[in-house]
Design a protein around this motif. Structure first.
Motif, mmCIF file in Angstrom:
data_model
loop_
_atom_site.group_PDB
_atom_site.id
_atom_site.type_symbol
_atom_site.label_atom_id
_atom_site.label_comp_id
_atom_site.label_asym_id
_atom_site.label_seq_id
_atom_site.Cartn_x
_atom_site.Cartn_y
_atom_site.Cartn_z
ATOM 1 N N ALA A 1 6.813 5.882 5.412
ATOM 2 C CA ALA A 1 7.495 7.108 4.972
ATOM 3 C C ALA A 1 6.542 8.298 4.981
ATOM 4 C CB ALA A 1 8.105 6.910 3.585
ATOM 5 N N ALA A 2 5.280 8.080 4.604
ATOM 6 C CA ALA A 2 4.288 9.165 4.637
ATOM 7 C C ALA A 2 4.052 9.620 6.068
ATOM 8 C CB ALA A 2 2.983 8.713 3.992
ATOM 9 N N ALA A 3 3.910 8.660 6.970
ATOM 10 C CA ALA A 3 3.693 9.007 8.381
ATOM 11 C C ALA A 3 4.880 9.798 8.928
ATOM 12 C CB ALA A 3 3.448 7.740 9.195
ATOM 13 N N ASP A 4 6.085 9.421 8.511
ATOM 14 C CA ASP A 4 7.280 10.143 8.959
ATOM 15 C C ASP A 4 7.388 11.533 8.336
ATOM 16 O OD1 ASP A 4 8.046 8.002 10.542
ATOM 17 O OD2 ASP A 4 9.504 7.228 9.092
ATOM 18 N N ALA A 5 6.812 11.722 7.141
ATOM 19 C CA ALA A 5 6.961 12.980 6.409
ATOM 20 C C ALA A 5 6.040 14.090 6.907
ATOM 21 C CB ALA A 5 6.722 12.747 4.911
ATOM 22 N N VAL A 6 4.884 13.728 7.479
ATOM 23 C CA VAL A 6 3.944 14.760 7.930
ATOM 24 C C VAL A 6 4.360 15.283 9.299
ATOM 25 C CG1 VAL A 6 2.030 13.857 6.541
ATOM 26 C CG2 VAL A 6 2.308 13.085 8.914
ATOM 27 N N HIS A 7 3.972 16.509 9.607
ATOM 28 C CA HIS A 7 4.377 17.151 10.861
ATOM 29 C C HIS A 7 3.412 16.911 12.015
ATOM 30 C CE1 HIS A 7 7.589 20.059 9.302
ATOM 31 N NE2 HIS A 7 7.309 19.231 8.325
ATOM 32 N N VAL B 1 0.848 -1.197 0.000
ATOM 33 C CA VAL B 1 0.000 0.000 0.000
ATOM 34 C C VAL B 1 0.880 1.242 0.000
ATOM 35 C CG1 VAL B 1 -1.715 1.325 1.310
ATOM 36 C CG2 VAL B 1 -1.873 -1.174 1.202
ATOM 37 N N GLU B 2 0.528 2.197 -0.867
ATOM 38 C CA GLU B 2 1.188 3.510 -0.882
ATOM 39 C C GLU B 2 0.137 4.583 -0.688
ATOM 40 O OE1 GLU B 2 5.149 3.324 -3.615
ATOM 41 O OE2 GLU B 2 3.268 3.751 -4.670
ATOM 42 N N VAL B 3 0.551 5.702 -0.101
ATOM 43 C CA VAL B 3 -0.322 6.858 0.035
ATOM 44 C C VAL B 3 0.351 8.067 -0.615
ATOM 45 C CG1 VAL B 3 -1.452 6.008 2.124
ATOM 46 C CG2 VAL B 3 0.539 7.461 2.331
ATOM 47 N N MET B 4 -0.485 8.964 -1.093
ATOM 48 C CA MET B 4 0.023 10.163 -1.754
ATOM 49 C C MET B 4 -0.072 11.355 -0.816
ATOM 50 S SD MET B 4 -1.283 12.112 -5.205
ATOM 51 C CE MET B 4 -0.609 10.940 -6.364
ATOM 52 N N LEU B 5 1.003 12.128 -0.774
ATOM 53 C CA LEU B 5 1.009 13.405 -0.078
ATOM 54 C C LEU B 5 1.275 14.497 -1.097
ATOM 55 C CD1 LEU B 5 3.197 12.526 3.055
ATOM 56 C CD2 LEU B 5 0.695 12.533 2.891
ATOM 57 N N VAL B 6 0.911 15.720 -0.748
ATOM 58 C CA VAL B 6 1.202 16.893 -1.568
ATOM 59 C C VAL B 6 1.935 17.905 -0.703
ATOM 60 C CG1 VAL B 6 -0.790 16.571 -3.098
ATOM 61 C CG2 VAL B 6 -1.024 18.009 -1.067
ATOM 62 N N THR B 7 2.617 18.825 -1.343
ATOM 63 C CA THR B 7 3.262 19.887 -0.579
ATOM 64 C C THR B 7 2.267 21.009 -0.323
ATOM 65 O OG1 THR B 7 4.102 20.874 -2.627
ATOM 66 C CG2 THR B 7 5.609 19.436 -1.393
ATOM 67 N N SER B 8 2.420 21.656 0.806
ATOM 68 C CA SER B 8 1.609 22.842 1.083
ATOM 69 C C SER B 8 2.103 23.964 0.175
ATOM 70 C CB SER B 8 1.719 23.243 2.556
ATOM 71 O OG SER B 8 3.039 23.604 2.874
ATOM 72 N N GLU C 1 2.578 27.251 0.808
ATOM 73 C CA GLU C 1 3.484 28.246 1.386
ATOM 74 C C GLU C 1 4.793 27.656 1.905
ATOM 75 O OE1 GLU C 1 2.363 31.737 2.326
ATOM 76 O OE2 GLU C 1 0.728 31.451 0.899
ATOM 77 N N THR C 2 4.683 26.657 2.779
ATOM 78 C CA THR C 2 5.886 26.146 3.449
ATOM 79 C C THR C 2 6.498 24.928 2.754
ATOM 80 O OG1 THR C 2 4.593 24.712 4.909
ATOM 81 C CG2 THR C 2 5.053 26.973 5.685
ATOM 82 N N LYS C 3 5.776 24.354 1.789
ATOM 83 C CA LYS C 3 6.250 23.194 1.022
ATOM 84 C C LYS C 3 6.465 21.954 1.880
ATOM 85 C CE LYS C 3 6.130 25.509 -2.757
ATOM 86 N NZ LYS C 3 4.930 25.370 -3.569
ATOM 87 N N ARG C 4 5.785 21.886 3.029
ATOM 88 C CA ARG C 4 5.883 20.663 3.830
ATOM 89 C C ARG C 4 4.855 19.662 3.302
ATOM 90 N NH1 ARG C 4 2.155 20.628 8.121
ATOM 91 N NH2 ARG C 4 0.922 22.507 8.114
ATOM 92 N N TRP C 5 5.049 18.386 3.623
ATOM 93 C CA TRP C 5 4.160 17.327 3.141
ATOM 94 C C TRP C 5 2.872 17.308 3.941
ATOM 95 C CZ3 TRP C 5 5.019 15.699 -1.458
ATOM 96 C CH2 TRP C 5 6.321 15.624 -1.948
#
Length: 151
Positions: free
Chosen positions: A130-136, A33-40, A42-46
């Motif tokens: 990796a997605a869980a680790d990438a979000v703040h 399973v993969e999930v998609m994230l996008v950048t914000s 303004e701050t370009k965070r996931w």
């Protein structure tokens, strides 16, 4: 395609504003399973695609529309949220507003080559971990991990 503009709803003092988000996902060969994230913008965070409630749209439909506008993906969205998380939305004047976001799973069936916010965001597929680790937001990370662990 018409982009619907939604504005932050008025909320009682101290109460978080409601937002709806999509967790786009897919299954690769072998069952990964993969999930998609996008950048914000303004701050370009996931982040996950999310936005304000839309008049005449159920919460899950609003989440699916945000996924299309922000990530260029379409698919089958679940009508029951995976859960919710809170974060502080940075507003244009520099102040913040507390928001509570209901997260809806969206199984991606189509990835568009062009979409309304393509020039403003980057989209990327991640493993669940990796997605869980990438979000703040810790609660969002927990929701992503729980989604990856479900049968």
């Amino acid at each position: 395609m018409t982009t619907h503009t939604a504005h932050a709803p008025k909320v009682e003092h101290g109460q978080p504003a409601a937002q709806y988000a999509a967790l786009p996902w897919r299954i690769l060969e072998g069952g990964v399973v993969e999930v998609m994230l996008v950048t914000s913008r303004e701050t370009k965070r996931w982040v996950v695609p999310k936005g304000w409630p839309m008049e005449d749209h159920e919460p899950w439909d609003a989440a699916a529309r945000e996924a299309l506008e922000e990530a260029g993906v379409e698919g089958e969205v679940e009508a029951w949220p995976l859960g919710s998380y809170r974060y502080d939305k940075r507003l244009k004047r520099g102040n913040t507003r507390p928001c509570e976001v209901q997260l809806f799973a969206l199984r991606v069936e189509r990835e568009r080559k062009k979409w309304p916010e393509k020039s403003q965001r980057t989209r990327q597929w991640f493993s669940v971990e990796a997605a869980a680790d990438a979000v703040h937001e810790p609660d969002l990370a927990a929701l992503i991990r729980a989604f990856g662990a479900r049968d």
